[in-house]
Design a protein around this motif. Sequence first.
Motif, PDB file in Angstrom:
ATOM      1  N   THR A 119      13.549 -29.875 -11.170  1.00  0.00           N
ATOM      2  CA  THR A 119      13.327 -28.457 -10.895  1.00  0.00           C
ATOM      3  C   THR A 119      13.689 -27.626 -12.121  1.00  0.00           C
ATOM      4  O   THR A 119      14.418 -28.078 -13.012  1.00  0.00           O
ATOM      5  CB  THR A 119      14.166 -27.980  -9.699  1.00  0.00           C
ATOM      6  OG1 THR A 119      15.555 -28.188  -9.993  1.00  0.00           O
ATOM      7  CG2 THR A 119      13.800 -28.727  -8.434  1.00  0.00           C
ATOM      8  N   LEU A 120      13.144 -26.419 -12.144  1.00  0.00           N
ATOM      9  CA  LEU A 120      13.409 -25.505 -13.245  1.00  0.00           C
ATOM     10  C   LEU A 120      13.719 -24.126 -12.658  1.00  0.00           C
ATOM     11  O   LEU A 120      12.890 -23.541 -11.964  1.00  0.00           O
ATOM     12  CB  LEU A 120      12.199 -25.444 -14.187  1.00  0.00           C
ATOM     13  CG  LEU A 120      12.326 -24.598 -15.457  1.00  0.00           C
ATOM     14  CD1 LEU A 120      11.480 -25.207 -16.576  1.00  0.00           C
ATOM     15  CD2 LEU A 120      11.897 -23.167 -15.229  1.00  0.00           C
ATOM     16  N   LYS A 121      14.926 -23.645 -12.912  1.00  0.00           N
ATOM     17  CA  LYS A 121      15.339 -22.326 -12.429  1.00  0.00           C
ATOM     18  C   LYS A 121      15.094 -21.294 -13.533  1.00  0.00           C
ATOM     19  O   LYS A 121      15.240 -21.601 -14.720  1.00  0.00           O
ATOM     20  CB  LYS A 121      16.814 -22.329 -12.047  1.00  0.00           C
ATOM     21  CG  LYS A 121      17.177 -23.346 -10.977  1.00  0.00           C
ATOM     22  CD  LYS A 121      18.681 -23.365 -10.722  1.00  0.00           C
ATOM     23  CE  LYS A 121      19.058 -24.448  -9.723  1.00  0.00           C
ATOM     24  NZ  LYS A 121      20.529 -24.532  -9.513  1.00  0.00           N
ATOM     25  N   TYR A 122      14.748 -20.081 -13.110  1.00  0.00           N
ATOM     26  CA  TYR A 122      14.569 -19.029 -14.108  1.00  0.00           C
ATOM     27  C   TYR A 122      14.952 -17.667 -13.519  1.00  0.00           C
ATOM     28  O   TYR A 122      14.886 -17.447 -12.310  1.00  0.00           O
ATOM     29  CB  TYR A 122      13.132 -18.996 -14.635  1.00  0.00           C
ATOM     30  CG  TYR A 122      12.083 -18.623 -13.618  1.00  0.00           C
ATOM     31  CD1 TYR A 122      11.608 -17.308 -13.531  1.00  0.00           C
ATOM     32  CD2 TYR A 122      11.555 -19.567 -12.745  1.00  0.00           C
ATOM     33  CE1 TYR A 122      10.640 -16.960 -12.600  1.00  0.00           C
ATOM     34  CE2 TYR A 122      10.589 -19.227 -11.820  1.00  0.00           C
ATOM     35  CZ  TYR A 122      10.131 -17.926 -11.754  1.00  0.00           C
ATOM     36  OH  TYR A 122       9.182 -17.585 -10.833  1.00  0.00           O
ATOM     37  N   LYS A 123      15.373 -16.766 -14.408  1.00  0.00           N
ATOM     38  CA  LYS A 123      15.744 -15.402 -14.026  1.00  0.00           C
ATOM     39  C   LYS A 123      15.169 -14.431 -15.045  1.00  0.00           C
ATOM     40  O   LYS A 123      15.165 -14.720 -16.247  1.00  0.00           O
ATOM     41  CB  LYS A 123      17.268 -15.231 -13.991  1.00  0.00           C
ATOM     42  CG  LYS A 123      18.010 -16.097 -12.999  1.00  0.00           C
ATOM     43  CD  LYS A 123      19.516 -15.828 -13.090  1.00  0.00           C
ATOM     44  CE  LYS A 123      20.312 -16.690 -12.129  1.00  0.00           C
ATOM     45  NZ  LYS A 123      21.772 -16.423 -12.233  1.00  0.00           N
ATOM     46  N   LEU A 124      14.718 -13.284 -14.572  1.00  0.00           N
ATOM     47  CA  LEU A 124      14.252 -12.219 -15.439  1.00  0.00           C
ATOM     48  C   LEU A 124      15.134 -10.990 -15.215  1.00  0.00           C
ATOM     49  O   LEU A 124      15.323 -10.561 -14.074  1.00  0.00           O
ATOM     50  CB  LEU A 124      12.788 -11.846 -15.153  1.00  0.00           C
ATOM     51  CG  LEU A 124      11.711 -12.691 -15.848  1.00  0.00           C
ATOM     52  CD1 LEU A 124      11.708 -14.119 -15.302  1.00  0.00           C
ATOM     53  CD2 LEU A 124      10.342 -12.063 -15.677  1.00  0.00           C
ATOM     54  N   GLU A 131      21.783  -7.315 -12.786  1.00  0.00           N
ATOM     55  CA  GLU A 131      21.143  -8.136 -11.764  1.00  0.00           C
ATOM     56  C   GLU A 131      19.725  -8.518 -12.190  1.00  0.00           C
ATOM     57  O   GLU A 131      18.990  -7.711 -12.750  1.00  0.00           O
ATOM     58  CB  GLU A 131      21.091  -7.385 -10.431  1.00  0.00           C
ATOM     59  CG  GLU A 131      22.451  -7.043  -9.843  1.00  0.00           C
ATOM     60  CD  GLU A 131      23.176  -8.282  -9.339  1.00  0.00           C
ATOM     61  OE1 GLU A 131      22.481  -9.242  -8.931  1.00  0.00           O
ATOM     62  OE2 GLU A 131      24.417  -8.287  -9.352  1.00  0.00           O
ATOM     63  N   ALA A 132      19.356  -9.770 -11.915  1.00  0.00           N
ATOM     64  CA  ALA A 132      17.986 -10.210 -12.177  1.00  0.00           C
ATOM     65  C   ALA A 132      17.032  -9.545 -11.190  1.00  0.00           C
ATOM     66  O   ALA A 132      17.338  -9.427 -10.006  1.00  0.00           O
ATOM     67  CB  ALA A 132      17.894 -11.724 -12.065  1.00  0.00           C
ATOM     68  N   PHE A 133      15.856  -9.116 -11.672  1.00  0.00           N
ATOM     69  CA  PHE A 133      14.867  -8.543 -10.764  1.00  0.00           C
ATOM     70  C   PHE A 133      13.888  -9.600 -10.269  1.00  0.00           C
ATOM     71  O   PHE A 133      13.162  -9.379  -9.302  1.00  0.00           O
ATOM     72  CB  PHE A 133      14.121  -7.369 -11.408  1.00  0.00           C
ATOM     73  CG  PHE A 133      13.197  -7.746 -12.543  1.00  0.00           C
ATOM     74  CD1 PHE A 133      11.834  -7.927 -12.317  1.00  0.00           C
ATOM     75  CD2 PHE A 133      13.682  -7.897 -13.825  1.00  0.00           C
ATOM     76  CE1 PHE A 133      10.983  -8.253 -13.358  1.00  0.00           C
ATOM     77  CE2 PHE A 133      12.828  -8.227 -14.876  1.00  0.00           C
ATOM     78  CZ  PHE A 133      11.479  -8.412 -14.646  1.00  0.00           C
ATOM     79  N   ILE A 134      13.887 -10.757 -10.918  1.00  0.00           N
ATOM     80  CA  ILE A 134      13.136 -11.924 -10.431  1.00  0.00           C
ATOM     81  C   ILE A 134      14.007 -13.144 -10.644  1.00  0.00           C
ATOM     82  O   ILE A 134      14.571 -13.343 -11.725  1.00  0.00           O
ATOM     83  CB  ILE A 134      11.797 -12.093 -11.170  1.00  0.00           C
ATOM     84  CG1 ILE A 134      10.842 -10.942 -10.853  1.00  0.00           C
ATOM     85  CG2 ILE A 134      11.140 -13.426 -10.782  1.00  0.00           C
ATOM     86  CD1 ILE A 134       9.515 -11.024 -11.587  1.00  0.00           C
ATOM     87  N   GLU A 135      14.128 -13.958  -9.620  1.00  0.00           N
ATOM     88  CA  GLU A 135      14.912 -15.193  -9.699  1.00  0.00           C
ATOM     89  C   GLU A 135      14.253 -16.222  -8.790  1.00  0.00           C
ATOM     90  O   GLU A 135      14.049 -15.967  -7.608  1.00  0.00           O
ATOM     91  CB  GLU A 135      16.350 -14.945  -9.261  1.00  0.00           C
ATOM     92  CG  GLU A 135      17.274 -16.141  -9.425  1.00  0.00           C
ATOM     93  CD  GLU A 135      18.726 -15.783  -9.151  1.00  0.00           C
ATOM     94  OE1 GLU A 135      19.561 -16.704  -9.143  1.00  0.00           O
ATOM     95  OE2 GLU A 135      19.017 -14.583  -8.948  1.00  0.00           O
TER      96      GLU A 135
END
Length: 335
Positions: A119-124, A131-135
Amino acid sequence: MKTLIVLLVTFVQMLSAFSQKTNIENVPYHHTRLPSNPVPEGVSSFYLVYDLSKVSPKYMQEDYELSLDKITINGLTRSENEGVKIMVFPDTLSVTHYANSSKYNDKMRYNQVVTVNRTLKYKLTMPDADEAFIEDIIDGHKYIKHGEWQTSQSSAESWYINNRSRLIQEYDPEIKTKNINALSARISNAIGHGRIKGSVPIGTIKKFKKYSYPELDRALTNAKGALALHAIEDEYMPIVIKDKLQESLLIWENMLLSKNLKEKNSKVNNEVAALLYQNLLIVYGLMDEYDKVDALYQEIESLISSYHPKSWESYLENWKNYVDYRRKRVLANQR
């Protein structure tokens, strides 16, 4: 983009299901897709921060780094540490397996079903935000069913033990590519202005019994000519194209005035009327004329309530999904 492709395929299948006399054309429509999560004004760049500590062996870390360094986002430039922060965390590779069995010639046989997964996790995160607005998480995996049957469960297990390293070495790079491609697509969809060489389904009707529909052929030809003028750089439809599309819209609207949903042998029966409403919703949606779109929704809902035309409830749900896909982006980009 994947969502839109699924909606488009569903839409074309739905249109084609009306009857054999329906003729649907995928009319080329090139444009720039609006981001679903636009960045604030003044933000023009992005940068990546990644943790590859859970990736092994070392050559796979290097592969991930090279691939991540190639990610681009249309509308944003890449920087060292300014703009939207994109954090990427590939997880540890995992391998699961189980013995699959079946009976053949009164004897049991076994093989191994193997899943290689990383799996690959990501945050923007926006500039100056905590706070991340996309996770989210991308579930990259490869499902492998070994084709050679074994005579016992233990021999199938031995096959897995002997081949585990080979499977990892063979499929981990493939999973890496799928993960990075998915990451790039998701980021671009969220904050990028994607250039789309796409199409939209617009329909006409072939000759049916005593009826012919030359006006619908003319409307389709006119719509094709108008949409061909849309440049791939355009995020919104220019006025000159909207003006040209009025001829097609007028033809479809005038034909609906003579609809007869109770009589299947009428010229504008249940199926023809449905096609006309779809053409109108698609084109008004492309024009961002959402007052017109909502008025059509209400009109269709009233017809469903009064006449119960076959399958229209499911059609309406699909129409809304298709048209409102862009509406949500238009609203998100209003400043």
